[in-house]
Write a protein that holds these residues in place. Structure first.
Motif, PDB file in Angstrom:
ATOM      1  N   GLN A  55      47.331  36.707  41.709  1.00 46.56           N
ATOM      2  CA  GLN A  55      47.637  36.112  42.815  1.00 46.56           C
ATOM      3  C   GLN A  55      46.208  35.722  43.730  1.00 46.56           C
ATOM      4  O   GLN A  55      45.460  34.286  44.694  1.00 46.56           O
ATOM      5  CB  GLN A  55      47.914  36.650  43.925  1.00 46.56           C
ATOM      6  CG  GLN A  55      50.255  37.258  42.643  1.00 46.56           C
ATOM      7  CD  GLN A  55      50.345  35.739  42.490  1.00 46.56           C
ATOM      8  OE1 GLN A  55      50.164  34.257  43.579  1.00 46.56           O
ATOM      9  NE2 GLN A  55      50.372  35.720  41.142  1.00 46.56           N
ATOM     10  N   ARG A  56      45.165  36.629  43.606  1.00 46.27           N
ATOM     11  CA  ARG A  56      43.839  36.483  44.303  1.00 46.27           C
ATOM     12  C   ARG A  56      42.658  35.397  44.373  1.00 46.27           C
ATOM     13  O   ARG A  56      42.063  34.428  44.679  1.00 46.27           O
ATOM     14  CB  ARG A  56      42.538  37.905  44.277  1.00 46.27           C
ATOM     15  CG  ARG A  56      41.811  38.006  45.306  1.00 46.27           C
ATOM     16  CD  ARG A  56      40.435  38.726  44.673  1.00 46.27           C
ATOM     17  NE  ARG A  56      39.338  38.461  45.816  1.00 46.27           N
ATOM     18  CZ  ARG A  56      38.542  39.405  44.909  1.00 46.27           C
ATOM     19  NH1 ARG A  56      38.148  40.495  44.161  1.00 46.27           N
ATOM     20  NH2 ARG A  56      37.251  39.496  45.808  1.00 46.27           N
ATOM     21  N   MET A  57      43.180  34.800  42.649  1.00 42.64           N
ATOM     22  CA  MET A  57      42.488  34.167  42.025  1.00 42.64           C
ATOM     23  C   MET A  57      43.384  32.382  42.936  1.00 42.64           C
ATOM     24  O   MET A  57      42.301  31.591  43.350  1.00 42.64           O
ATOM     25  CB  MET A  57      42.495  33.882  40.580  1.00 42.64           C
ATOM     26  CG  MET A  57      41.875  32.829  39.446  1.00 42.64           C
ATOM     27  SD  MET A  57      42.003  32.262  38.310  1.00 42.64           S
ATOM     28  CE  MET A  57      43.546  31.399  38.545  1.00 42.64           C
ATOM     29  N   LEU A  58      44.052  32.278  42.397  1.00 43.79           N
ATOM     30  CA  LEU A  58      44.980  31.538  43.583  1.00 43.79           C
ATOM     31  C   LEU A  58      44.585  31.168  44.157  1.00 43.79           C
ATOM     32  O   LEU A  58      43.982  29.582  44.692  1.00 43.79           O
ATOM     33  CB  LEU A  58      46.629  31.050  43.421  1.00 43.79           C
ATOM     34  CG  LEU A  58      46.569  31.186  41.677  1.00 43.79           C
ATOM     35  CD1 LEU A  58      48.739  31.665  41.208  1.00 43.79           C
ATOM     36  CD2 LEU A  58      47.153  29.682  41.549  1.00 43.79           C
ATOM     37  N   VAL A  59      44.036  32.207  45.309  1.00 44.61           N
ATOM     38  CA  VAL A  59      43.693  32.154  46.995  1.00 44.61           C
ATOM     39  C   VAL A  59      42.568  31.353  46.812  1.00 44.61           C
ATOM     40  O   VAL A  59      42.760  30.457  47.661  1.00 44.61           O
ATOM     41  CB  VAL A  59      44.322  33.254  47.630  1.00 44.61           C
ATOM     42  CG1 VAL A  59      43.402  33.084  48.868  1.00 44.61           C
ATOM     43  CG2 VAL A  59      45.509  33.521  47.610  1.00 44.61           C
ATOM     44  N   VAL A  60      41.442  31.714  46.161  1.00 40.58           N
ATOM     45  CA  VAL A  60      40.340  31.370  46.002  1.00 40.58           C
ATOM     46  C   VAL A  60      40.717  29.754  45.406  1.00 40.58           C
ATOM     47  O   VAL A  60      39.559  28.948  46.088  1.00 40.58           O
ATOM     48  CB  VAL A  60      39.720  32.063  45.232  1.00 40.58           C
ATOM     49  CG1 VAL A  60      38.104  31.576  44.971  1.00 40.58           C
ATOM     50  CG2 VAL A  60      39.386  33.629  45.958  1.00 40.58           C
ATOM     51  N   GLU A 110      38.533  35.178  35.177  1.00 41.74           N
ATOM     52  CA  GLU A 110      39.261  34.688  36.936  1.00 41.74           C
ATOM     53  C   GLU A 110      38.632  35.393  37.188  1.00 41.74           C
ATOM     54  O   GLU A 110      38.097  35.128  38.388  1.00 41.74           O
ATOM     55  CB  GLU A 110      40.724  36.647  36.529  1.00 41.74           C
ATOM     56  CG  GLU A 110      41.522  35.915  37.778  1.00 41.74           C
ATOM     57  CD  GLU A 110      42.556  36.504  37.787  1.00 41.74           C
ATOM     58  OE1 GLU A 110      43.024  37.742  38.177  1.00 41.74           O
ATOM     59  OE2 GLU A 110      43.432  36.631  36.483  1.00 41.74           O
ATOM     60  N   ASN A 111      38.028  36.960  36.861  1.00 42.41           N
ATOM     61  CA  ASN A 111      36.870  37.561  37.844  1.00 42.41           C
ATOM     62  C   ASN A 111      35.423  36.341  38.560  1.00 42.41           C
ATOM     63  O   ASN A 111      35.223  36.984  39.288  1.00 42.41           O
ATOM     64  CB  ASN A 111      36.420  38.930  37.555  1.00 42.41           C
ATOM     65  CG  ASN A 111      37.419  40.049  37.396  1.00 42.41           C
ATOM     66  OD1 ASN A 111      38.364  40.353  37.573  1.00 42.41           O
ATOM     67  ND2 ASN A 111      37.133  40.781  36.526  1.00 42.41           N
ATOM     68  N   ASN A 112      35.331  35.863  37.883  1.00 44.05           N
ATOM     69  CA  ASN A 112      34.159  34.666  37.824  1.00 44.05           C
ATOM     70  C   ASN A 112      34.385  33.741  38.544  1.00 44.05           C
ATOM     71  O   ASN A 112      33.727  33.237  39.550  1.00 44.05           O
ATOM     72  CB  ASN A 112      33.254  34.642  36.030  1.00 44.05           C
ATOM     73  CG  ASN A 112      32.331  35.563  35.633  1.00 44.05           C
ATOM     74  OD1 ASN A 112      31.251  35.286  36.331  1.00 44.05           O
ATOM     75  ND2 ASN A 112      32.496  36.077  34.808  1.00 44.05           N
ATOM     76  N   ILE A 113      36.103  33.131  38.280  1.00 44.46           N
ATOM     77  CA  ILE A 113      36.688  32.405  39.233  1.00 44.46           C
ATOM     78  C   ILE A 113      36.482  32.871  41.000  1.00 44.46           C
ATOM     79  O   ILE A 113      35.884  31.784  41.873  1.00 44.46           O
ATOM     80  CB  ILE A 113      37.591  31.178  38.409  1.00 44.46           C
ATOM     81  CG1 ILE A 113      37.311  30.806  38.055  1.00 44.46           C
ATOM     82  CG2 ILE A 113      38.152  30.827  39.910  1.00 44.46           C
ATOM     83  CD1 ILE A 113      38.981  30.456  36.824  1.00 44.46           C
TER      84      ILE A 113
END
Length: 295
Positions: A274-279, A230-233
């Motif tokens: 949720q942050r990943m989804l926004v990204v 997730e962090n890398n995405i």
């Protein structure tokens, strides 16, 4: 006993001499009108032998370590020995502690045009340009090798990407546009130029951490592995902000979008979801329908 020992030595030699790729080559000629289809079967067999039987590196590769990949060539037009078509190149790599193969590369080249006479020999010379077909196939072999190596060691594919770059430089002698720098056009030149660009190093770090510190950890610690993925995405957002429409972003998600959706089809929950989804909605909008499947 001597026969047994001889067999062991023979098998060991085969193991040491094993080539790097296990590539399925298919040629679809359904769009070509004509009854003489044998040339396509010959070409399919010739490319298969060239890719799978040639030693591409100086590494000792065990049979089970060969890279599973595929080249799907669709011929759309033929005029005597001139062919036009496309190629879809895909590769996977095993995930530690599982039977799962994670997709590494899924790229389509719409400018796969070449001349070919049945039974032409396939010999690659790194110092000259002899054949557009041989150069194109060789280029994607080195891209497959480089992308795979980058997932096992940080920028581990450098030498293979340099080989792909050399293919491009030699092929520029042909004058064909797919090998040259065309503004606003995504071609083979642009692909390798972006992969090797210093300002794109973050992409190659993501490829390493996503796989080696993410997917390879899932079998031992799913929460930790998933959080690393997730962090890398999320990190890819930095690349997007450097170059709008960055082709490396598309290269990543063309291979990974379905995998990411499947990963989030079950737990555990992660703190940055949720942050990943926004990204991903921002940097890969063409996959919006897939992102909506992530709850």
């Amino acid at each position: 006993m001597r026969k047994f020992l001889a067999l062991i030595v023979f098998l060991s030699t085969l193991s040491l001499q094993s080539q790097e790729l296990n590539c399925l080559v298919t040629i679809n000629d359904n769009q070509v009108i004509g009854s003489n289809k044998q040339v396509f079967r010959t070409l399919e067999r010739t490319i298969t032998e060239f890719v799978n039987q040639k030693k591409w590196t100086n590494r000792d590769v065990k049979p089970q370590e060969r890279i599973n990949c595929a080249m799907n060539i669709i011929i759309t037009k033929r005029d005597n020995n001139q062919f036009e078509g496309t190629i879809q190149v895909q590769s996977t790599r095993p995930v530690y502690g599982t039977s799962y193969e994670t997709p590494i590369l899924n790229i389509k080249d719409n400018d796969f045009n070449f001349s070919y006479n049945e039974f032409d020999q396939f010999i690659y010379n790194p110092t000259t340009f002899d054949s557009n077909l041989i150069s194109m196939v060789t280029f994607y072999v080195y891209v497959i090798l480089g992308m795979d190596a980058d997932t096992f060691a940080l920028r581990g594919g450098e030498q293979y990407f340099k080989q792909a770059e050399n293919v491009v430089l030699q092929a520029q002698q042909s004058g064909l546009t797919a090998w040259t720098n065309q503004v606003g056009v995504q071609n083979r030149f642009q692909l390798i130029d972006n992969i090797l660009a210093p300002n794109m190093r973050q992409f190659r770090s993501v490829m390493y951490n996503y796989h080696r510190n993410g997917f390879d950890v899932l079998s031992k610690n799913k929460a930790q592995g998933k959080q690393t993925i997730e962090n890398n995405i999320i990190t890819l957002d930095r690349l997007f902000n450097k170059v709008i429409g960055n082709p490396m972003i598309r290269l990543f998600f063309d291979a990974k979008a379905d995998e990411i959706v499947n990963l989030y089809s079950e737990g555990p929950n992660t703190r940055s979801k949720q942050r990943m989804l926004v990204v991903v909605q921002k940097i890969s909008p063409n996959n919006s329908n897939k992102w909506r499947k992530i709850n």
